[in-house]
Motif scaffolding. Structure first.
Motif, PDB file in Angstrom:
ATOM      1  N   LEU A 275       0.818  -1.214   0.000  1.00 18.38           N
ATOM      2  CA  LEU A 275       0.000   0.000   0.000  1.00 18.38           C
ATOM      3  C   LEU A 275       0.848   1.258   0.000  1.00 18.38           C
ATOM      4  N   LEU A 276       1.921   1.256   0.764  1.00 21.19           N
ATOM      5  CA  LEU A 276       2.776   2.439   0.809  1.00 21.19           C
ATOM      6  C   LEU A 276       3.530   2.629  -0.504  1.00 21.19           C
ATOM      7  N   GLN A 277       3.707   1.542  -1.257  1.00 24.83           N
ATOM      8  CA  GLN A 277       4.266   1.683  -2.599  1.00 24.83           C
ATOM      9  C   GLN A 277       3.285   2.423  -3.507  1.00 24.83           C
ATOM     10  N   THR A 278       1.987   2.123  -3.371  1.00 27.88           N
ATOM     11  CA  THR A 278       0.998   2.858  -4.171  1.00 27.88           C
ATOM     12  C   THR A 278       0.942   4.319  -3.743  1.00 27.88           C
ATOM     13  N   VAL A 279       1.144   4.577  -2.459  1.00 29.00           N
ATOM     14  CA  VAL A 279       1.198   5.965  -1.984  1.00 29.00           C
ATOM     15  C   VAL A 279       2.355   6.704  -2.659  1.00 29.00           C
ATOM     16  N   GLU A 280       3.523   6.063  -2.731  1.00 21.92           N
ATOM     17  CA  GLU A 280       4.666   6.700  -3.377  1.00 21.92           C
ATOM     18  C   GLU A 280       4.392   6.949  -4.857  1.00 21.92           C
ATOM     19  N   LEU A 281       3.721   6.000  -5.509  1.00 23.50           N
ATOM     20  CA  LEU A 281       3.344   6.199  -6.911  1.00 23.50           C
ATOM     21  C   LEU A 281       2.431   7.413  -7.056  1.00 23.50           C
ATOM     22  N   LEU A 282       1.481   7.533  -6.163  1.00 26.19           N
ATOM     23  CA  LEU A 282       0.540   8.652  -6.229  1.00 26.19           C
ATOM     24  C   LEU A 282       1.227   9.980  -5.925  1.00 26.19           C
ATOM     25  N   LYS A 283       2.200   9.965  -5.029  1.00 25.59           N
ATOM     26  CA  LYS A 283       2.943  11.194  -4.746  1.00 25.59           C
ATOM     27  C   LYS A 283       3.716  11.648  -5.982  1.00 25.59           C
ATOM     28  N   ARG A 284       4.320  10.698  -6.695  1.00 29.04           N
ATOM     29  CA  ARG A 284       5.026  11.062  -7.927  1.00 29.04           C
ATOM     30  C   ARG A 284       4.049  11.550  -8.987  1.00 29.04           C
ATOM     31  N   GLU A 285       2.899  10.876  -9.081  1.00 27.70           N
ATOM     32  CA  GLU A 285       1.882  11.312 -10.042  1.00 27.70           C
ATOM     33  C   GLU A 285       1.312  12.676  -9.683  1.00 27.70           C
ATOM     34  N   ARG A 286       1.194  12.936  -8.393  1.00 28.47           N
ATOM     35  CA  ARG A 286       0.730  14.266  -7.942  1.00 28.47           C
ATOM     36  C   ARG A 286       1.631  15.360  -8.496  1.00 28.47           C
ATOM     37  N   GLU A 287       2.935  15.176  -8.376  1.00 29.06           N
ATOM     38  CA  GLU A 287       3.860  16.194  -8.859  1.00 29.06           C
ATOM     39  C   GLU A 287       3.825  16.297 -10.379  1.00 29.06           C
ATOM     40  N   ARG A 288       3.673  15.156 -11.056  1.00 30.82           N
ATOM     41  CA  ARG A 288       3.574  15.185 -12.523  1.00 30.82           C
ATOM     42  C   ARG A 288       2.290  15.873 -12.964  1.00 30.82           C
ATOM     43  N   LEU A 289       1.192  15.596 -12.243  1.00 30.28           N
ATOM     44  CA  LEU A 289      -0.080  16.239 -12.568  1.00 30.28           C
ATOM     45  C   LEU A 289       0.016  17.747 -12.383  1.00 30.28           C
ATOM     46  N   TRP A 302      -2.131  24.638  -7.055  1.00 25.79           N
ATOM     47  CA  TRP A 302      -1.446  24.889  -5.801  1.00 25.79           C
ATOM     48  C   TRP A 302      -0.582  23.688  -5.436  1.00 25.79           C
ATOM     49  N   PRO A 303       0.513  23.914  -4.713  1.00 21.99           N
ATOM     50  CA  PRO A 303       1.274  22.764  -4.191  1.00 21.99           C
ATOM     51  C   PRO A 303       0.360  21.929  -3.289  1.00 21.99           C
ATOM     52  N   SER A 304       0.628  20.632  -3.205  1.00 20.70           N
ATOM     53  CA  SER A 304      -0.224  19.757  -2.401  1.00 20.70           C
ATOM     54  C   SER A 304       0.605  18.720  -1.668  1.00 20.70           C
ATOM     55  N   ALA A 305       0.208  18.451  -0.424  1.00 13.25           N
ATOM     56  CA  ALA A 305       0.818  17.377   0.364  1.00 13.25           C
ATOM     57  C   ALA A 305      -0.172  16.239   0.544  1.00 13.25           C
ATOM     58  N   ALA A 306      -1.216  16.201  -0.279  1.00 13.53           N
ATOM     59  CA  ALA A 306      -2.261  15.182  -0.178  1.00 13.53           C
ATOM     60  C   ALA A 306      -2.333  14.393  -1.483  1.00 13.53           C
ATOM     61  N   ASN A 307      -3.448  13.732  -1.740  1.00  9.44           N
ATOM     62  CA  ASN A 307      -3.602  12.972  -2.989  1.00  9.44           C
ATOM     63  C   ASN A 307      -4.601  13.659  -3.915  1.00  9.44           C
ATOM     64  N   PHE A 308      -4.599  14.970  -3.853  1.00  5.34           N
ATOM     65  CA  PHE A 308      -5.444  15.787  -4.725  1.00  5.34           C
ATOM     66  C   PHE A 308      -4.721  17.099  -4.988  1.00  5.34           C
ATOM     67  N   VAL A 309      -5.227  17.833  -5.983  1.00  5.40           N
ATOM     68  CA  VAL A 309      -4.640  19.121  -6.329  1.00  5.40           C
ATOM     69  C   VAL A 309      -5.767  20.137  -6.465  1.00  5.40           C
ATOM     70  N   LEU A 310      -5.619  21.265  -5.777  1.00  5.30           N
ATOM     71  CA  LEU A 310      -6.542  22.388  -5.948  1.00  5.30           C
ATOM     72  C   LEU A 310      -6.002  23.264  -7.071  1.00  5.30           C
ATOM     73  N   GLY A 349      -4.980  10.469  -9.969  1.00  2.00           N
ATOM     74  CA  GLY A 349      -5.299   9.143 -10.465  1.00  2.00           C
ATOM     75  C   GLY A 349      -4.062   8.372 -10.880  1.00  2.00           C
ATOM     76  N   ARG A 350      -4.281   7.277 -11.572  1.00  2.22           N
ATOM     77  CA  ARG A 350      -3.181   6.529 -12.174  1.00  2.22           C
ATOM     78  C   ARG A 350      -2.600   7.354 -13.324  1.00  2.22           C
ATOM     79  N   PRO A 351      -1.408   7.028 -13.793  1.00  2.00           N
ATOM     80  CA  PRO A 351      -0.807   7.827 -14.872  1.00  2.00           C
ATOM     81  C   PRO A 351      -1.727   8.018 -16.075  1.00  2.00           C
ATOM     82  N   GLU A 352      -2.355   6.937 -16.534  1.00  2.00           N
ATOM     83  CA  GLU A 352      -3.215   7.059 -17.715  1.00  2.00           C
ATOM     84  C   GLU A 352      -4.473   7.882 -17.410  1.00  2.00           C
ATOM     85  N   GLN A 353      -4.939   7.849 -16.173  1.00  2.00           N
ATOM     86  CA  GLN A 353      -6.104   8.649 -15.789  1.00  2.00           C
ATOM     87  C   GLN A 353      -5.746  10.133 -15.745  1.00  2.00           C
TER      88      GLN A 353
END
Length: 368
Positions: A275-289, A302-310, A349-353
């Motif tokens: 699960l924490l591996q998926t968290v790391e994936l989402l953190k990288r995707e957050r920055e890419r998004l 805005w910068p985000s420390a969560a799994n969403f972006v405003l 989301g996932r990279p393709e999403q």
């Protein structure tokens, strides 16, 4: 038997008539039916769920269970033991419940009387105001500053002798920013109950837990909905002052947490590495998004420390963007708060999403 002429509606609490329910997003099924879409094609990026889903071990453990007909342990002892080990908190200070929402409800009921007030920092999670209203308490709002940080001086100045609870989401939903521990310490110094809602802790890595363990008036809340991907099973927990646990048990529902949720929590913790591996994936995707959003000429994320972006919009309005994405089968979140009238929130989301939402936003942007 004579029917009473008394209208039972007259016994309803008068304040309830004027209240609004907590506004949850439309379900995928309802949205797909309304627009004539295939539900399986809908991209749900409006409630900050983990798009990778739960651990496979959760499904396996639930499939093996043969005791769903038995009431669950009212103290969720086995589940709490696992949580205590994971969180690094004493077992006797951990309470588990039917999502963090249940803990918010019980804590508010423990401390709030009619006429008391709760200090809150909008824009933030709307359920705090819903529960405070149910307790006939006032929500005393201290607006966040331009960078979404808390004005601690203004917060302290707004406290009076009826202020009982201060509630801070960190990272904050929907802005994604963290409240520094030094600011939380100042709020705790007021002597009021300070609830720090860390629903997105795993995505931030910053916690007020040491403060909660050191103080008699600080509670940290967390959930398994976001990082562990079991939002549909409702599982949350809190680390409370030891003196408060005994009082908490007096008002908590006797069987708030289901057997299914307890099993899912234990299985999730056993598979935390995955699960924490998926968290790391989402953190990288957050920055890419965020980087991709910066490339749109009408979006300012805005910068985000969560799994969403405003995202603040520099052109057009939030509702037009939401509807444009909805027509393309993509769900995002907008808000009625005046400061967010030109903002949207997108779950990572996932990279393709994420690629799909960026492509859709480009199309919508051409119409603004």
């Amino acid at each position: 038997m004579r029917q009473s002429k008394t209208d039972v509606r007259s016994f309803l609490r008068p304040d309830v008539w004027a209240r609004e329910p907590y506004e949850a997003p439309e379900t995928v099924a309802a949205m797909a039916a309304r627009l004539g879409l295939d539900a399986s094609s809908v991209l749900k990026l409006d409630q900050n769920e983990n798009p990778f889903g739960c651990s496979p071990k959760v499904n396996e453990a639930l499939a093996r269970c043969e005791r769903f007909h038995i009431y669950p342990d009212p103290l969720a002892s086995e589940c709490r033991a696992g949580i205590a080990e994971y969180a690094g908190a004493p077992f006797e200070r951990v309470m588990a419940g039917n999502g963090a929402d249940e803990l918010i409800e019980v804590l508010f009921r423990l401390f709030l009387r009619p006429g008391d007030n709760v200090l809150s920092f909008p824009p933030t999670f709307g359920y705090y105001a819903t529960v405070a209203g149910a307790c006939l308490a006032e929500v005393r709002s201290v607006a966040r500053q331009a960078d979404w940080s808390i004005d601690v001086d203004a917060a302290i100045a707004s406290i009076d002798d009826r202020t009982r609870v201060i509630v801070v989401a960190s990272p904050n939903n929907p802005t994604g920013n963290i409240t520094p521990v030094r600011d939380l310490e100042r709020l705790a110094d007021t002597g009021r109950l300070l609830i720090v809602d860390e629903a997105y802790f795993e995505f931030a890595g910053v916690t007020a837990l040491p403060l909660a363990l050191a103080r008699e008036n600080v509670v940290v809340l967390r959930t398994f909905s976001k990082w562990a991907g079991i939002a549909g099973l409702r599982a949350g927990y809190g680390v409370l002052p030891e003196w408060l646990v005994e009082q908490y048990l007096k008002l908590k529902p006797p069987y708030g947490m289901s057997i299914a949720a307890m099993i899912a929590v234990s299985a999730s913790l056993a598979d935390r590495r995955y699960l924490l591996q998926t968290v790391e994936l989402l953190k990288r995707e957050r920055e890419r998004l965020i980087e991709r959003l910066r490339g749109l000429d009408f979006a300012s994320p805005w910068p985000s420390a969560a799994n969403f972006v405003l995202v603040s919009l520099t052109r057009g309005d939030a509702e037009s963007v939401r509807l444009g994405l909805e027509r393309r089968g993509i769900l995002i979140r907008t808000y009625t708060n005046a400061r967010l009238a030109r903002s949207i929130r997108i779950s990572v989301g996932r990279p393709e999403q994420n690629d799909r939402v960026i492509a859709a936003l480009k199309e919508v942007g051409e119409t603004l």
